[in-house]
Design an enzyme around this catalytic site. Structure first.
Site: not given
Ligand code: SF4
Length: 232
Positions: A121, A139
């Site tokens: 991420k 996220d």
């Protein structure tokens, strides 16, 4: 409604309501964004933006941070979540940047992921924000909002959400889409109590249809703007 129509209508709405879609982390260089992204894990952008100015004044680049011990870095980040781990990550990340990358932040997600404290991420955030790579960082907001709207189906992991989103979003809009989903999740489609009365996606949002359609809807037309008021 086909999945392509769902994406297309969602994108059109986001383009209208979020004409400016950028990260809320403050940074002036790739190194500064990388530091901020590492600090932002499980921490608010607001808190990170308070921590980074003195930290980066003391350690303005990879070279200076690489010379510091984790304990030196800890002193500047102790108001963050998980400061012990993050101090070690920042120290390790800076040292690897210097030893393996000549002090420069790499642009490829696969290289970014070699750095301590940088997972998929975080690597995608840096690659997308700094280098405009068409990669989607998933996220908690992106994960939740995509499921609620119905943009992704049976996607159990962030990776499967990433794959489904990038399959349908035009490549030139992936960068903005990441920020749109975060902004929507942060300010409207919040985790505990989504503010559906202020959202323009109620016509086709899966979550709204499933959990909010039993509530009484009153539509008011004020100055030609359609406002949906939800009454329990
Ligand atoms: S209608 Fe409600 S649940 Fe659906 S995206 Fe909008 S705020 Fe979220």
């Amino acid at each position: 409604m086909t999945i392509n129509e769902r994406f297309s209508r969602t994108i059109k709405y986001f383009q209208k309501v979020y004409p400016v879609a950028e990260t809320e982390l403050a940074y002036r260089s790739p190194f500064e964004l990388l530091v901020a992204v590492i600090l932002s894990a499980q921490c608010t952008d607001k808190r990170v933006n308070i921590i980074t100015p003195p930290l980066l004044k003391r350690f303005p680049d990879a070279e200076s941070m690489a010379k510091a011990e984790p304990e030196d870095i800890f002193e500047y980040i102790k108001s963050c979540t998980y400061p012990n781990n993050k101090a070690k990550y920042l120290s390790g990340m800076s040292r690897m940047l210097v030893s393996d990358f000549g002090g420069t932040v790499p642009s490829e997600p696969v290289l970014l992921q070699r750095l301590p404290g940088v997972g998929r991420k975080s690597a995608n955030v840096v690659a997308s924000v700094i280098f405009r790579k068409p990669v989607m960082a998933v996220d908690t907001h992106v994960f939740r909002v995509s499921h609620r709207i119905g943009l992704v189906k049976n996607a159990k992991t962030p990776l499967s959400v990433e794959i489904q989103l990038t399959r349908h979003i035009p490549v030139e809009l992936i960068h903005e889409s990441h920020h749109w989903l975060i902004l929507h999740g942060r300010y409207t489609c919040t985790a505990r109590n989504p503010n559906c009365s202020k959202c323009g996606l109620t016509d086709f949002c899966d979550y709204f249809k499933k959990y909010r359609s039993k509530q009484k809807l009153v539509e008011i037309d004020i100055t030609r703007q359609k406002i949906v008021v939800i009454k329990s």
